[in-house]
Write an enzyme that holds these catalytic residues in place. Structure first.
Site, PDB file in Angstrom:
ATOM      1  N   LYS A 129       0.957  -1.156  -0.090  1.00 28.91           N
ATOM      2  CA  LYS A 129       0.143   0.038  -0.007  1.00 28.91           C
ATOM      3  C   LYS A 129       0.888   1.210   0.088  1.00 28.91           C
ATOM      4  O   LYS A 129       0.582   2.340  -0.484  1.00 28.91           O
ATOM      5  CB  LYS A 129      -0.924   0.145   1.298  1.00 28.91           C
ATOM      6  CG  LYS A 129      -2.156  -0.982   0.857  1.00 28.91           C
ATOM      7  CD  LYS A 129      -3.093  -0.428   2.137  1.00 28.91           C
ATOM      8  CE  LYS A 129      -4.530  -1.465   2.012  1.00 28.91           C
ATOM      9  NZ  LYS A 129      -5.311  -1.532   2.901  1.00 28.91           N
ATOM     10  N   LYS A 153      -4.264 -10.868  -6.470  1.00 26.83           N
ATOM     11  CA  LYS A 153      -5.563 -11.180  -6.091  1.00 26.83           C
ATOM     12  C   LYS A 153      -6.559  -9.979  -6.553  1.00 26.83           C
ATOM     13  O   LYS A 153      -6.159  -9.145  -6.894  1.00 26.83           O
ATOM     14  CB  LYS A 153      -5.623 -11.167  -4.515  1.00 26.83           C
ATOM     15  CG  LYS A 153      -5.415  -9.830  -3.902  1.00 26.83           C
ATOM     16  CD  LYS A 153      -5.720  -9.517  -2.411  1.00 26.83           C
ATOM     17  CE  LYS A 153      -5.912  -8.356  -1.685  1.00 26.83           C
ATOM     18  NZ  LYS A 153      -6.273  -8.001  -0.410  1.00 26.83           N
ATOM     19  N   LYS A 158     -10.865  -5.030  -4.669  1.00 24.89           N
ATOM     20  CA  LYS A 158     -12.015  -4.024  -4.711  1.00 24.89           C
ATOM     21  C   LYS A 158     -11.576  -2.658  -4.906  1.00 24.89           C
ATOM     22  O   LYS A 158     -12.187  -1.788  -5.442  1.00 24.89           O
ATOM     23  CB  LYS A 158     -13.052  -3.986  -3.456  1.00 24.89           C
ATOM     24  CG  LYS A 158     -12.185  -3.868  -2.208  1.00 24.89           C
ATOM     25  CD  LYS A 158     -13.541  -3.626  -1.141  1.00 24.89           C
ATOM     26  CE  LYS A 158     -13.229  -4.378   0.134  1.00 24.89           C
ATOM     27  NZ  LYS A 158     -12.074  -3.939   1.113  1.00 24.89           N
TER      28      LYS A 158
HETATM   29  P1  TYM Z   1     -10.403  -6.335   3.403  1.00 23.62           P
HETATM   30  O1  TYM Z   1     -11.779  -5.351   3.516  1.00 23.62           O
HETATM   31  O2  TYM Z   1      -9.575  -6.120   2.574  1.00 23.62           O
HETATM   32  O3  TYM Z   1     -11.159  -7.766   2.904  1.00 23.62           O
HETATM   33  C1  TYM Z   1     -12.407  -8.342   3.334  1.00 23.62           C
HETATM   34  C2  TYM Z   1     -12.045  -9.860   3.428  1.00 23.62           C
HETATM   35  O4  TYM Z   1     -12.152 -10.277   2.045  1.00 23.62           O
HETATM   36  C3  TYM Z   1     -11.220 -11.229   2.018  1.00 23.62           C
HETATM   37  N1  TYM Z   1     -10.728 -11.097   0.603  1.00 23.62           N
HETATM   38  C4  TYM Z   1     -10.557 -12.005  -0.323  1.00 23.62           C
HETATM   39  N2  TYM Z   1     -10.658 -13.532  -0.120  1.00 23.62           N
HETATM   40  C5  TYM Z   1     -10.504 -14.010  -1.246  1.00 23.62           C
HETATM   41  N3  TYM Z   1      -9.990 -13.460  -2.337  1.00 23.62           N
HETATM   42  C6  TYM Z   1      -9.689 -12.264  -2.674  1.00 23.62           C
HETATM   43  N4  TYM Z   1      -9.449 -11.717  -3.600  1.00 23.62           N
HETATM   44  C7  TYM Z   1     -10.123 -11.435  -1.422  1.00 23.62           C
HETATM   45  N5  TYM Z   1      -9.880 -10.212  -1.191  1.00 23.62           N
HETATM   46  C8  TYM Z   1     -10.354  -9.720  -0.062  1.00 23.62           C
HETATM   47  C9  TYM Z   1     -10.213 -10.813   2.994  1.00 23.62           C
HETATM   48  O5  TYM Z   1      -9.216 -11.704   3.297  1.00 23.62           O
HETATM   49  C10 TYM Z   1     -11.069 -10.486   4.106  1.00 23.62           C
HETATM   50  O6  TYM Z   1     -11.182 -11.358   4.800  1.00 23.62           O
HETATM   51  N6  TYM Z   1      -7.774  -6.145   7.349  1.00 23.62           N
HETATM   52  C11 TYM Z   1      -9.138  -6.545   6.963  1.00 23.62           C
HETATM   53  C12 TYM Z   1     -10.226  -6.128   7.741  1.00 23.62           C
HETATM   54  C13 TYM Z   1     -10.330  -6.144   9.006  1.00 23.62           C
HETATM   55  C14 TYM Z   1     -10.325  -7.208   9.790  1.00 23.62           C
HETATM   56  C15 TYM Z   1     -10.386  -6.961  11.170  1.00 23.62           C
HETATM   57  C16 TYM Z   1     -10.474  -8.759   9.527  1.00 23.62           C
HETATM   58  C17 TYM Z   1     -10.049  -5.256   9.770  1.00 23.62           C
HETATM   59  N7  TYM Z   1     -10.181  -5.595  11.321  1.00 23.62           N
HETATM   60  C18 TYM Z   1     -10.524  -7.833  12.045  1.00 23.62           C
HETATM   61  C19 TYM Z   1     -10.880  -9.618  10.523  1.00 23.62           C
HETATM   62  C20 TYM Z   1     -10.743  -9.439  11.791  1.00 23.62           C
HETATM   63  C21 TYM Z   1      -9.191  -6.306   5.448  1.00 23.62           C
HETATM   64  O7  TYM Z   1      -8.776  -5.329   4.859  1.00 23.62           O
HETATM   65  O8  TYM Z   1      -9.913  -7.008   4.774  1.00 23.62           O
END
Ligand code: TYM
Length: 329
Positions: free
Chosen positions: A111, A193, A196
């Protein structure tokens, strides 16, 4: 009951990567576990946001959780910023996290290269806030896609460090990563990957996109040279499409390969597009209903925050006492 906590950042739109990697599993877990699901709006502030857009995205993401099947009676669903304990615990954990371990996080390195104009301190301490999210509720399991594994490792390290330095306080959580769908790749560059926030919208499919757009994006998906439908690491394009198929249809890779024996990429794409259209249609319908009743939605979030707050406060009071802060009377 074991405790589960997870969250997603309200940035961009929810993609089938988020859905298949995380959200779909949340739904199946909620009857068996004590679940807390958040929209992590504080995390989203680490990149520049248009305030009004962020506000509406928080509601829209909450509605997408509910539309996907999160049941607010069964699970606790809330916005992270509504429970101020998250930021408070993050501060204490910040004083125990080392610059070295934070700057080694791949997501931070990634990032900070992509947002060179805004490498703020929040981007660095982002995983510490995530650790606070998890540890506040003494979560046992954290269902995420595989890209969050490293952040979960840090969460475990911080929990253990705190427990050792003071005394047993935090449950050390385990990641809970699905076997199929843990990593959905970009449709335009299947070595990355699906994200979004990709600048090329053909790279992802949003869970609210129309059938026409879904069909077009699948048709445009990059495939490899070769013609037969076979899962093979040297052919990441077609392998990704097979993974998406498997996660949606519940079929094994082998079954899918057998099903498409003698057929080509075009057949796979055609069937996959229809699977997506059909799988997402009920979610989209329910989403429209939920967004038509903003007050109802806000009430669900208020109730969720209320429930979460009591639990979070208990952990935070313990932490404040253990580190030597004077309790407020
Ligand atoms: P974030 O918002 O980037 O993504 C949300 C969830 O989606 C999963 N994910 C994917 N899984 C499979 N293939 C993909 N291409 C893909 N892109 C995203 C991510 O693994 C995630 O599970 N840091 C976290 C948010 C967060 C969080 C937490 C998660 C904040 N606090 C506490 C768990 C517990 C994040 O940025 O996810």
């Amino acid at each position: 009951k074991k405790i589960i906590l997870s969250g997603m950042q309200p940035s961009g739109i929810l993609t089938i990567g988020n859905y298949l990697g995380a959200l779909k599993n949340w739904v199946t877990l909620q009857s068996e576990y004590d679940c807390l699901f958040m929209v992590v709006d504080l995390h989203a502030l680490t990149v520049k946001q248009v305030p009004a857009d962020l506000r509406s995205r928080c509601l829209s993401f909450s509605a997408q959780y509910l539309a996907s099947g999160i049941d607010p009676e069964q699970s606790t669903i809330f916005l992270q910023s509504h429970v101020s304990e998250h930021a408070e615990l993050a501060w204490v954990l910040n004083t125990m996290a080392y610059m070295g371990e934070l700057s080694r996080m791949t997501q931070f390195k990634d990032k900070s290269q992509r947002h060179e104009e805004n490498v703020n301190a929040g981007l660095l301490t982002y995983p510490v806030l995530m650790a606070a999210d998890v540890l506040l509720y003494q979560a046992n399991l954290v269902p995420v896609g595989s890209d969050q594994k490293q952040h979960l490792e840090l969460t475990r390290d911080l929990a253990q460090r705190f427990n050792q330095r003071y005394s047993e306080t935090f449950t050390v959580p385990e990641p809970f990563i699905p076997k199929v769908g843990a990593r959905i790749m970009s449709l335009q560059d299947p070595t990355k990957k699906m994200s979004k926030s990709d600048e090329n919208p053909d790279a992802y499919i949003g869970i609210l996109e129309t059938p026409e757009v879904i069909r077009r994006k699948i048709k445009r998906a990059v495939t490899d040279s070769g013609t037969d439908v076979r899962f093979d690491e040297t052919r990441p394009g077609v392998s990704n499409l097979i993974t998406i198929h498997a996660a949606l249809s519940g079929k094994s890779v082998q079954e899918i390969e057998d099903h498409f024996a003698g057929k080509g990429y075009g057949d796979l794409k055609g069937e996959l597009a229809e699977l997506l259209v059909e799988g997402l249609a009920p979610i989209q319908k329910r989403y429209a209903e939920l967004m038509g009743d903003k007050t109802g939605l806000e009430q669900i979030l208020a109730r969720g925050a209320e429930r979460a707050r009591g639990r979070a406060r208990r952990t935070l009071s313990k932490v404040f006492r253990k580190v030597g802060l004077v309790p407020a009377q």
